[in-house]
Design a protein around this motif. Structure first.
Motif, short mmCIF file in Angstrom:
data_model
loop_
_atom_site.label_atom_id
_atom_site.label_comp_id
_atom_site.label_asym_id
_atom_site.label_seq_id
_atom_site.Cartn_x
_atom_site.Cartn_y
_atom_site.Cartn_z
N GLU A 1 0.75 -1.00 0.15
CA GLU A 1 -0.13 -0.12 -0.03
C GLU A 1 0.90 1.17 0.14
O GLU A 1 0.75 2.20 -0.89
N ASP A 2 1.94 1.20 0.77
CA ASP A 2 2.67 2.38 1.03
C ASP A 2 3.51 2.68 -0.43
O ASP A 2 3.62 3.69 -0.66
N VAL A 3 4.18 1.63 -1.05
CA VAL A 3 4.61 1.85 -2.02
C VAL A 3 3.72 2.36 -3.42
O VAL A 3 4.06 3.32 -4.06
N ARG A 4 2.59 1.76 -3.41
CA ARG A 4 1.61 2.37 -4.26
C ARG A 4 1.40 3.93 -4.01
O ARG A 4 1.60 4.58 -4.96
N ASP A 5 1.28 4.38 -2.74
CA ASP A 5 1.30 5.58 -2.38
C ASP A 5 2.55 6.59 -2.87
O ASP A 5 2.31 7.50 -3.31
N VAL A 6 3.41 5.79 -2.79
CA VAL A 6 4.81 6.73 -3.15
C VAL A 6 4.64 7.07 -4.50
O VAL A 6 4.87 8.22 -4.99
N TYR A 7 4.12 6.02 -5.20
CA TYR A 7 4.26 6.38 -6.71
C TYR A 7 2.82 7.09 -7.00
O TYR A 7 3.05 8.00 -8.03
N ILE A 8 2.02 7.13 -6.25
CA ILE A 8 1.02 8.51 -6.41
C ILE A 8 1.39 9.74 -6.39
O ILE A 8 1.35 10.72 -7.27
N GLY A 9 2.41 9.89 -5.05
CA GLY A 9 3.17 11.08 -4.84
C GLY A 9 3.98 11.45 -6.09
O GLY A 9 3.94 12.60 -6.65
N ARG A 10 4.59 10.45 -6.39
CA ARG A 10 5.51 10.83 -7.49
C ARG A 10 5.10 11.15 -8.84
O ARG A 10 5.29 12.18 -9.50
N THR A 11 3.87 10.53 -9.00
CA THR A 11 2.95 10.78 -10.36
C THR A 11 2.57 12.38 -10.21
O THR A 11 2.71 13.12 -11.38
N ALA A 12 2.08 12.76 -9.13
CA ALA A 12 1.60 13.88 -9.18
C ALA A 12 2.66 15.27 -9.27
O ALA A 12 2.51 16.07 -10.01
N LEU A 13 3.85 14.80 -8.61
CA LEU A 13 4.89 15.68 -8.76
C LEU A 13 5.61 15.93 -10.19
O LEU A 13 5.74 16.65 -10.77
N GLU A 14 6.02 14.61 -10.46
CA GLU A 14 6.84 14.49 -11.84
C GLU A 14 5.90 15.05 -12.94
O GLU A 14 6.42 15.45 -13.87
N SER B 1 11.55 24.19 -9.08
CA SER B 1 10.85 24.41 -7.87
C SER B 1 11.26 23.95 -6.54
O SER B 1 11.30 22.69 -6.45
N PRO B 2 11.82 24.67 -5.54
CA PRO B 2 12.30 23.88 -4.12
C PRO B 2 11.44 23.09 -3.67
O PRO B 2 11.91 22.04 -3.19
N ARG B 3 10.30 23.44 -3.75
CA ARG B 3 9.31 22.59 -2.85
C ARG B 3 9.13 21.32 -3.74
O ARG B 3 8.80 20.26 -2.99
N LEU B 4 8.86 21.35 -4.87
CA LEU B 4 8.55 20.22 -5.72
C LEU B 4 9.73 19.22 -5.66
O LEU B 4 9.73 18.05 -5.38
N ARG B 5 11.09 19.69 -5.50
CA ARG B 5 12.27 19.00 -5.52
C ARG B 5 12.21 18.36 -4.09
O ARG B 5 12.65 17.34 -3.76
N GLN B 6 12.04 19.35 -2.94
CA GLN B 6 12.13 18.67 -1.68
C GLN B 6 11.23 17.46 -1.34
O GLN B 6 11.40 16.37 -0.74
N MET B 7 9.91 17.81 -1.90
CA MET B 7 8.69 16.75 -1.68
C MET B 7 9.41 15.30 -2.36
O MET B 7 9.08 14.28 -1.79
N HIS B 8 9.71 15.57 -3.49
CA HIS B 8 10.09 14.58 -4.21
C HIS B 8 11.31 13.60 -3.78
O HIS B 8 11.37 12.52 -4.00
N SER B 9 12.36 14.27 -3.22
CA SER B 9 13.55 13.73 -2.61
C SER B 9 13.16 12.65 -1.63
O SER B 9 13.68 11.61 -1.85
N THR B 10 12.22 13.05 -0.80
CA THR B 10 11.61 11.94 0.30
C THR B 10 11.19 10.80 -0.54
O THR B 10 11.35 9.65 -0.12
N LEU B 11 10.08 10.96 -1.51
CA LEU B 11 9.44 9.81 -2.13
C LEU B 11 10.79 9.00 -2.90
O LEU B 11 10.49 7.90 -2.91
N MET B 12 11.74 9.59 -3.33
CA MET B 12 12.78 8.86 -3.99
C MET B 12 13.53 8.04 -3.08
O MET B 12 13.82 6.83 -3.50
N ILE B 13 13.72 8.55 -1.69
CA ILE B 13 14.42 7.64 -0.71
C ILE B 13 13.46 6.42 -0.64
O ILE B 13 13.86 5.45 -0.41
N GLU B 14 12.15 6.68 -0.49
CA GLU B 14 11.26 5.43 -0.30
C GLU B 14 11.19 4.73 -1.58
O GLU B 14 11.24 3.34 -1.42
N THR B 15 11.46 5.04 -2.72
CA THR B 15 11.34 4.47 -4.03
C THR B 15 12.77 3.69 -4.05
O THR B 15 12.51 2.14 -4.20
#
Lengths: 219, 219
Positions: free
Chosen positions: A82-95, A151-165
């Motif tokens: 479930e978490d992994v799915r959610d990570v990809y949801i977040g990444r989709t929004a940002l990327e 975008s600093p905030r896009l990058r910041q949010m994304h970096s966390t998701l990439m660690i989880e990825t």
DNA sequence: CGATTGAATACTGTTTACAATTCTACGGGA
DNA sequence: TCCCGTAGAATTGTAAACAGTATTCAATCG
């Protein structure tokens, strides 16, 4: 007032430095999911007392990379499917929006160029069957994509998701169920070069559709 | 093993509780942008020692709500016009995809219903010229939108951005340059009800386009 | 009169000590 | 043998003490 010939020394805080190392350890799996972090042991490793170490831990807890249980300790997060799915949801929004920003407000030509290079690197890693390099170049590509949106905030949010990825990839590496699609990256880079917003959008959506490449290990 | 009739008591950590209060104070402007947080003073207010307080501070620093300068202290972040623009970029990425998720994988009918209620509340606040209620209901609407997408990470990332949004609104309130568009919310809610993805997408994009409603206070 | 130096003060950064809770292992009893 | 119960150890949570840095302000010198 003295002139601007010298650069102000930026002194990063101790917790910041420790937090960075912890993120790396978690991303690389050297701190395994579910593992408890022993405060005395680790703080000694870092050469500091428990105070600054605990402050660093709070940073990762805020990021969701550590989970704290009172009086028990802090543990490396265990990502459920479930978490992994959610990570990809977040990444989709940002990327997806990052790509749109590049095309509509950025420098799509330059960006496409750089992204193509990153895609090449991944292709190379793929041909050499270097799994670590494959993971690394995949993450590099997507991080670059977001960085190019400026975008600093896009990058910041994304970096966390990439660690989880990276964590989820490390897990998958053990079961050999990883899928990389270097051609996707190339297509995405080209769509951005071409300022083809809807194509870039759709390619990214498909590329990041978790259900698409995960034969769900049912709970 | 006992049955599942009782719920485990969740004991939140002291830093978590303090962090929550600090967020509220910052969002409400009781801790003003640029203000320094005196550790001894504030930790006494909270009735704890400096240790737990500093841990809480690290959480907000990670969120970008506080800025730490070594040996000087931590300060409430001062959002530049650039920052505010970036906040809206982040929100756009998250909220647009949230709407898409609701429509394509969620319950658009129910969601639209709830969103309409939230829009009504805002309309009411507008008619009563209640600025605080207007800000609050605006934030409630957008937070609800993201919540309805049912993604913990989308919601978590968004919550930080909404605190920053509230900060920027508090600033604007002083200069009287705020703009609220209750009708937008109603349209968005309807588009979601109607499962009209592209319309919801476009409405949100316009609604959140910072350049659209900010006559830039040139730097 | 203005600039500068230096001591006193206040505050942050870190370590150490203490308190409370949890975990572990051993022993007694049914 | 299995199940508690308990004492000890280990670990986390918190507070207090210490060290180092920045700020303030008055005194001194040009």
């Amino acid at each position: 007032m003295s002139e601007n010939r010298v650069q102000m020394v930026v002194q990063e805080s101790t917790p910041t430095l420790i937090a960075r190392q912890l993120r790396r350890l978690i991303g690389q799996g050297q701190l395994a999911p579910g593992e408890r972090l022993n405060e005395v042991e680790l703080s000694q490793d870092f050469g500091v007392s428990r105070g600054p170490f605990r402050e660093a831990v709070q940073r990762l807890t805020q990021q969701g990379l550590l989970v704290s249980i009172r009086n028990k300790g802090v543990f490396v997060v265990e990502l459920t499917p479930e978490d992994v799915r959610d990570v990809y949801i977040g990444r989709t929004a940002l990327e997806r929006y990052a790509a749109e920003l590049i095309i509509e407000r950025g420098s799509p030509a330059e960006a496409g160029e750089k992204l193509l290079e990153a895609a090449d690197e991944m292709e190379l890693a793929g041909k050499q069957d270097d799994l670590d390099a494959l993971v690394e170049s995949d993450i590099t590509f997507h991080s670059l994509l977001v960085s190019l949106a400026n975008s600093p905030r896009l990058r910041q949010m994304h970096s966390t998701l990439m660690i989880e990825t990276r964590m989820s990839m490390t897990l998958e590496a053990q079961s050999g169920t990883q899928i990389f699609r270097a051609e996707d990256h190339r297509d995405i880079a080209r769509a951005i070069s071409d300022k083809d917003r809807s194509r870039a959008d759709q390619l990214l959506a498909e590329h990041l559709d978790y259900s698409d490449f995960m034969i769900d290990s049912a709970s």
